[in-house]
Design an enzyme around this catalytic site. Structure first.
Site, PDB file in Angstrom:
ATOM      1  N   SER A 104     -15.534  39.184  14.559  1.00 49.43           N
ATOM      2  CA  SER A 104     -14.547  38.241  14.040  1.00 49.43           C
ATOM      3  C   SER A 104     -14.582  38.041  12.532  1.00 49.43           C
ATOM      4  O   SER A 104     -13.701  37.355  12.000  1.00 49.43           O
ATOM      5  CB  SER A 104     -14.689  36.893  14.741  1.00 49.43           C
ATOM      6  OG  SER A 104     -14.233  36.990  16.072  1.00 49.43           O
ATOM      7  N   THR A 343     -18.210  34.152  10.817  1.00 50.93           N
ATOM      8  CA  THR A 343     -19.162  34.709  11.770  1.00 50.93           C
ATOM      9  C   THR A 343     -18.466  35.814  12.545  1.00 50.93           C
ATOM     10  O   THR A 343     -17.234  35.872  12.597  1.00 50.93           O
ATOM     11  CB  THR A 343     -19.623  33.613  12.741  1.00 50.93           C
ATOM     12  OG1 THR A 343     -18.471  32.999  13.330  1.00 50.93           O
ATOM     13  CG2 THR A 343     -20.444  32.561  12.016  1.00 50.93           C
ATOM     14  N   GLY A 344     -19.254  36.676  13.160  1.00 47.23           N
ATOM     15  CA  GLY A 344     -18.663  37.761  13.940  1.00 47.23           C
ATOM     16  C   GLY A 344     -19.452  38.037  15.197  1.00 47.23           C
ATOM     17  O   GLY A 344     -20.685  38.152  15.142  1.00 47.23           O
ATOM     18  N   SER A 370     -25.798  40.754  21.520  1.00 43.09           N
ATOM     19  CA  SER A 370     -24.852  39.655  21.733  1.00 43.09           C
ATOM     20  C   SER A 370     -25.032  39.135  23.152  1.00 43.09           C
ATOM     21  O   SER A 370     -25.841  39.646  23.927  1.00 43.09           O
ATOM     22  CB  SER A 370     -23.405  40.101  21.492  1.00 43.09           C
ATOM     23  OG  SER A 370     -22.990  41.036  22.466  1.00 43.09           O
TER      24      SER A 370
END
Length: 422
Positions: A104, A343-344, A370
């Site tokens: 993101s 953030t991603g 993740s």
């Protein structure tokens, strides 16, 4: 896995004045109060606590990441720290020159392109989306600004898509979606709020941003990114890769945690990321992310007035710590410093890419896992260490304790860009 550090690189830093302009208009009768962009920081700038950065990387690994890395740039040069491995099979150590999926953080790239189009007179922030994409959305009150601020009320289709983490991912790993298919998935679910009423993070918003970019430029988003951002900033390791599943060249492999405790990690590196596209399909490197966030904050991509609009934020929670502008997060750190970026999260990767408002200091950090929120929260500790320096002794911490808008992010769970089961 023992931690090592790359060589310290000496680079010069150019100082430029902070930008100032008027406050952006409110979005609608439902709009929440906005928080004006921050004033210039005080001259006293703490030295980065690289031991603290190392501790945050190690903590991310202790919480399930095979490896992690961070790259800090400031007036004194570049400082890099790496931990663990970038490939569990080969055992190759993490490499700060390697590329990875930034998830993101892509949203900020998309927002910059769309805001450039606003500056060129091709659209307006407070005009309904349906003006430019007739009939796309069921509510003419949803404006372009609502998309960029996550206040549209459009449901996030990824919640249902990844309700079961690994099966959901495998179902879309090689699938190619159209933008319309993703919007239709969102519209099949109830909307979360009235337009403008409140912040509700949704990947759908930036899928529609991608549709707007392609409609107004007549180009694929890949071309718009390249011509407007990648090439002007010389981001040689940054690209928008869709629907090719590969990350070319030296890259980090990503590992997805299954929903079941103790389950084997899934190598999720190869995928189309078609489920995200303009909401999350960019690939980059630590150095390129530092360059991008710093250049954005220094005004190299947008005018002062547009930067003021982009950095005018509303709260995302009740902590007086986390805020969102136009495709841009702001975090208020425990020392009073405010940092801007995003953030991603994409399967197998957590990323932080942030810079101070003057662009003089920037940090990019990545952990190759993740669906394990503790690792994400731990990685966020690199921001506190890099921008606030060493923590004072408890008796000397009155400044942070007295500030209602400053809080140590490591005491808060990380914000989620995708559903988390752990």
């Amino acid at each position: 896995m023992p931690l090592s550090s790359n060589r310290r690189l000496a680079v010069s830093a150019t100082l430029i004045a902070a930008l100032a302009a008027g406050v952006a208009p409110a979005t609608s009768a439902f709009a929440a109060p906005v928080v004006p962009a921050a004033a210039a920081e005080t001259p006293a700038v703490p030295a980065p606590d690289m031991d603290g950065v190392v501790a945050a990387l190690n903590s991310a690994m202790n919480n399930g990441a095979p490896g992690a890395m961070a790259r800090f740039t400031g007036p004194d040069g570049v400082r890099i720290r790496i931990a663990g491995v970038q490939d569990r099979v080969s055992g190759n150590p993490m490499d700060s020159h390697a590329r990875f999926r930034i998830g993101s953080v892509s949203k900020t790239f998309s927002a910059v392109v769309l805001l450039q189009l606003v500056e060129e007179g091709k659209l307006e922030l407070d005009v309904p989306v349906n003006t430019y994409l007739p009939g796309l959305l069921p509510d003419d009150r949803i404006t372009v600004r609502h998309l960029l601020t996550h206040r549209s009320g459009l449901a996030d289709y990824t919640n249902a898509m990844f309700e079961h983490t690994v099966p959901g991912f495998e179902a879309v790993r090689n699938r190619v979606f159209s933008y319309q298919e993703l919007v239709d998935l969102s519209l099949s679910e109830p909307r979360t709020t009235q337009p403008g009423a409140s912040y509700q993070y949704s990947n759908t918003n930036f899928v529609v941003v991608g549709m707007l970019i392609e409609e107004l430029t007549g180009q694929p988003v890949a071309d718009a990114y390249k011509r407007r951002i990648f090439e002007p900033l010389k981001l040689g390791k940054t690209s928008y890769v869709h629907p090719d599943t590969r990350i070319k060249g030296n890259h980090v492999r990503g590992y997805l945690h299954p929903d079941e405790d103790g389950g084997a990690l899934v190598d999720s590196t190869e995928q189309t990321v078609s489920w995200a596209q303009s909401a999350g399909a960019v690939i980059s490197s630590p150095a390129d992310l530092n360059t991008f966030t710093s250049a954005l904050m220094r005004g190299r991509l947008l005018s002062p007035a547009m930067m003021e609009a982009m950095t005018t934020v509303t709260p995302t929670d009740a902590t007086n710590t986390r805020f969102y502008g136009l495709g841009l997060r702001r975090y208020n750190l425990s020392c009073g410093t405010q940092v801007y970026g995003h953030t991603g999260t994409v399967q197998g990767f957590y990323t932080y890419a942030f810079s101070t408002r003057d662009g003089q200091r920037s940090l990019s950090a990545m952990a190759n896992t993740s669906n394990h929120g503790a690792a994400n929260t731990a990685l966020g500790g690199t921001l506190e260490a890099a921008f606030c320096g060493k923590k004072p002794a408890p008796a000397a911490s009155s400044r942070a304790a007295a500030s209602p808008t400053a809080r140590d992010l490591t005491s808060l769970p990380a914000e989620r860009d995708l559903p988390e089961r752990h």
